[in-house]
Design a protein around this motif. Sequence first.
Motif, short mmCIF file in Angstrom:
data_model
loop_
_atom_site.label_atom_id
_atom_site.label_comp_id
_atom_site.label_asym_id
_atom_site.label_seq_id
_atom_site.Cartn_x
_atom_site.Cartn_y
_atom_site.Cartn_z
N GLN A 129 0.83 -1.19 0.00
CA GLN A 129 0.00 0.00 0.00
C GLN A 129 0.87 1.25 0.00
OE1 GLN A 129 -3.21 -0.88 -0.26
NE2 GLN A 129 -3.51 1.21 -0.91
N ALA A 140 1.57 6.89 -6.63
CA ALA A 140 0.56 7.90 -6.90
C ALA A 140 1.14 9.29 -6.69
CB ALA A 140 -0.65 7.67 -5.99
N ARG A 141 1.96 9.41 -5.66
CA ARG A 141 2.56 10.71 -5.37
C ARG A 141 3.56 11.11 -6.44
NH1 ARG A 141 3.58 12.30 0.62
NH2 ARG A 141 1.48 12.17 1.42
N LEU A 150 0.21 16.73 -0.28
CA LEU A 150 -0.22 15.34 -0.26
C LEU A 150 0.01 14.69 -1.61
CD1 LEU A 150 -1.61 13.65 1.87
CD2 LEU A 150 -3.81 14.28 0.90
N ARG A 151 -0.16 15.50 -2.65
CA ARG A 151 -0.16 14.97 -3.99
C ARG A 151 1.25 14.52 -4.40
NH1 ARG A 151 -1.74 19.26 -7.24
NH2 ARG A 151 -3.70 19.50 -6.15
N ARG A 206 2.18 1.84 -3.44
CA ARG A 206 1.13 2.36 -4.31
C ARG A 206 0.95 3.86 -4.08
NH1 ARG A 206 -3.83 1.31 -6.73
NH2 ARG A 206 -3.86 -0.80 -6.80
N THR A 207 0.91 4.23 -2.78
CA THR A 207 0.75 5.64 -2.46
C THR A 207 1.94 6.43 -2.99
OG1 THR A 207 -0.28 4.85 -0.46
CG2 THR A 207 0.20 7.20 -0.59
N GLU A 228 -3.17 19.02 -12.01
CA GLU A 228 -4.00 18.69 -10.86
C GLU A 228 -4.45 19.96 -10.14
OE1 GLU A 228 -5.11 15.59 -9.56
OE2 GLU A 228 -4.67 15.12 -11.65
#
Lengths: 114, 897
Positions: free
Chosen positions: B2, B9-10, B70-71, B5-6, B20
């Motif tokens: 996980q 994504a980041r 966060l992104r 994956r995060t 974005e």
Amino acid sequence: MADQKSEVLQGTLDLMVLKTLFAMGPLHGFGIARRIEQVSDGVLDLNEGTVYTALLRLQQQGWIKSEWGTSENNRRARFYSVTRQGTKQLDREAENWERVAGVIEKVLRLERQG
Amino acid sequence: MQTLRTLWARLKGQAAQRQEDEALDEEIREHISLLEARYISQGMNARDASRAARRQFGNVTTLKEKQRALRGILSPSEWWHDVRFGARMLAKRPLSNAAVVVALALGIGMNAAVFTFVNALLLRPPQGVSETSKLIEVWLHNPKSGGVQSYFPFTFPDYVYYRDHTKSLEGLMAFDGDGTQAIWNRQGNGEILRGQLVSGNMFSLLGVNAAVGRTLVQDDDRLDNARQVIVLSYPFWKQKLNGDPNVAGKTIVLNGSAFTIAGVAPSGFTGLLVATSPDFWAPLTVQDRFSHDTSRMKEHNYWLIVAGKMRSAADRQAVQAEMHLLSRQAYFTHQSKNDPHSSTPVRHEELLDAMVYPLTLVPGPFRIYVGAFTGGLLAVFALVLLIACTNAASLLLARASGRAREMATRSALGAGRARLIRQMLVESLMLAGVSGASGIAIAGATSRLLIQLKPASIPLTLAIPMDWRVVLFTAAVSMATGIVFGLAPALRASAVKTAQVLKEESQTAGRKKARMRNVLVVAQMAACVVLLAGAALCVRSLMNANAIDAGFDTHHIALATLDAGSLGYPPEKVNDFYSRLLQRVQHLPGVTSASYAQFLPLGTSRISTSVGKQLIKESDGMPVDIFRVGPGLLHTMGMPLLRGRELTEKEANSEKPDAVIINQTLAEKLWPGEDAVGKRLALGDEKTMSEVVGIVKDGKYHTLGEGPISVVFLGKLPARRTLVVRTQGDSRALLDEVKHEIPVVDPLMAATDVQTIEEYMALPLFPARTVGWLLGASGLMAVVMTAIGLFGVIAYMVSQRTHEIGVRMALGAKRSDVLKLVIGQGILLTIIGLAIGLAAAFGSARLLSPLLYGIGANDPIIMSAVAVGLATIALLACYLPARKAMQVDPSIALRYE
């Protein structure tokens, strides 16, 4: 009125958003905020912007996905929906929440002894 | 998972920040306007509705910031800030940074240089070929034996069987692994061309289309109707035929037969084998025009490398299964067909399994050896790079303590620890980046230099391009380097106790920091001992190898390889050519003698048989190497005859081996303590006995490091032989004259490998030379870097303790005490490092022992010389800063700060 409103507990917003999307199908951020407001009967003091932070976190974990669609205003809006992985996660999270909530409830019921 | 994956994504989010941002803006705007609309419908006026909507939504700016954090990993502006700040900090100390960059660039560059070879040999797919991922090669493997010897190329009948029976492959092709040479009759003059025999389906299976005319096709390669056609290589066509556009259909005379030129291969295509670049390709079925080996199309002659094209890249398992099956079928089919009275000796009666490998330029079974060799080199240079890294790390550590105040201030102003670490890492990564870029340039230069180590006699042309793989490797190594040497200082620097640092005025270097640097110096010293010991051993061994008595003279000899048989001459004409050539050469000025040999010792060719005292079966005798020579060869080569005489003209030309010369070892084995001259021996499956007419001094025959080997010299030279010419003067000057004589005797003949004996010896000396040079270079680099590292640490210690030294001197310490204090610390580190290093060197030197000549892997003299040498250098590196410490003026030192 202010003292009757509750802050949203840290970490619970993600679960609320996930469950809302699961129950309602694809929604945009505004729709999610409305639904939570409705369910909570105005008890929760929700900064609606934070819904978007929750949405981003959920998306990064792959539990929800988003698509562009059209809003009630007839303008472009992002619609979010739960992924299969998200559905599984929801079960886990809900179970976890109930366990924690149960413990808290028991702790709160403790009578003063002696 | 996980987390990964995060993170992904980041990372993606980082790349799409702007997009974005805009999407979020749009969402926020829409959300607020929907809220407004709701309030208005509840009866609010527009201004109140807008205010209420905004309140309900919350702080937009904070939200955006949060989303952005966060992104991605961090915002672009923060990156940019770090880079700019880092550049400023690095520019402040150009000199020491330049030193770090040079050391790192050398380390990275050497690794990248070795990697270009790994890339060229093992990673790069064959050029000019389509769908390389679908290509495989197949090797026969004898499961009962091991090592390289257990793998075989295919025989022609085996190839045909597999080709005709495979169902899992789109097609099976074959080519001549050894390559072939041909004499091109160029308007009456002979010129040597290199060719490769290939199956007719090869070009179409590889998807190689002709640049001019057509390529070879299946129909060219029929046993019943072999066509004398060839395809030319692009460079040959361009350079030798001036790129003649109408070349297709023309005729070219090779080895006395006319070949039709079918076409020209495209420019990048050089075939499927590493380091070969044939001038032409010819069908397998015309092989008898190029080879005197009459058994090539029959069984038991293993010479074809076989490659296949799979229908899909995922089929390898299925193909392997089928090949396994085919190997059994082929075995039993051949077994039943086998003529029991066949005269050809059966080399393998066992079943040979078929092994499938992905196709690269180095044949499958040998890949592991190439990989081990280059891997060993990479390990050595990784050690050099590690030393460079420790240098950089101790420099940055020293700097980190100097920057403690800066870090404390920044931390007090709200920078988190992660932020500080990142800042420091950005700086070290920038250093590493610059080093990596220079490293690529160094790699480009050194890899070209390394290829010069290859003996000129091997006709190999290895392309070593700096392609994306090399760049990627270098980038990865640089990045890793930056993190390795940057992380410790970064962690140290960021672990600031703000209040303490800002409060304290004095700059006492923390104990911990000092310990870290000391550990680095010790590690560096130890690594340096290992490298230097290895280097010293190899250099010493190279000197020994050069001094090894090969059993023949390694000066004043010129060589040329000739094959008069390739022109299709009858034996009388061949002999006539050779004797006329010999006469002419013998009369060249300065030439003292000349003769022929089938091939020379220490080369790549070797023939062995068995020898005994009676005519018995082959398996009962003892193994010997045989060298076929002409009269006077031993004298020409400078092989000392101990007893007896050389072969006479008549003996050398005789069909039967009536007279032979043997070496000392064999004489001792067959007739210990007796005079072997006049005795008789039986060779292999010869029908008659041979008389020993001479005994020659032992020499080296396979490798320079070998033990005694039994050898027999006898006559009956084949058509392909080496001309050996001995001169009083310079053998190099003789080469042109020898080359000139050949066409005078026969204009169609041409020689290959026209070289001096010194050039010839490059081949047997190759392993010792390569390893000697490379390890020598790495050892030298290690010493320089270690000396700089030690110097840096001690100098830094002195500068940090200036105050303390001043106090000591003010209190009455003598200069010699200060010297002892400073040097003492350096010596202690040196001794610990030396001890660890020597232990490691004793352990790892054993890996080198197969490459060493005349020296033990744990040679005590070398080891102690390394230790003493390094200690001396270390002492010097400590002395310079110590001298500076002695000159500290107490009054100035005390006022300082």
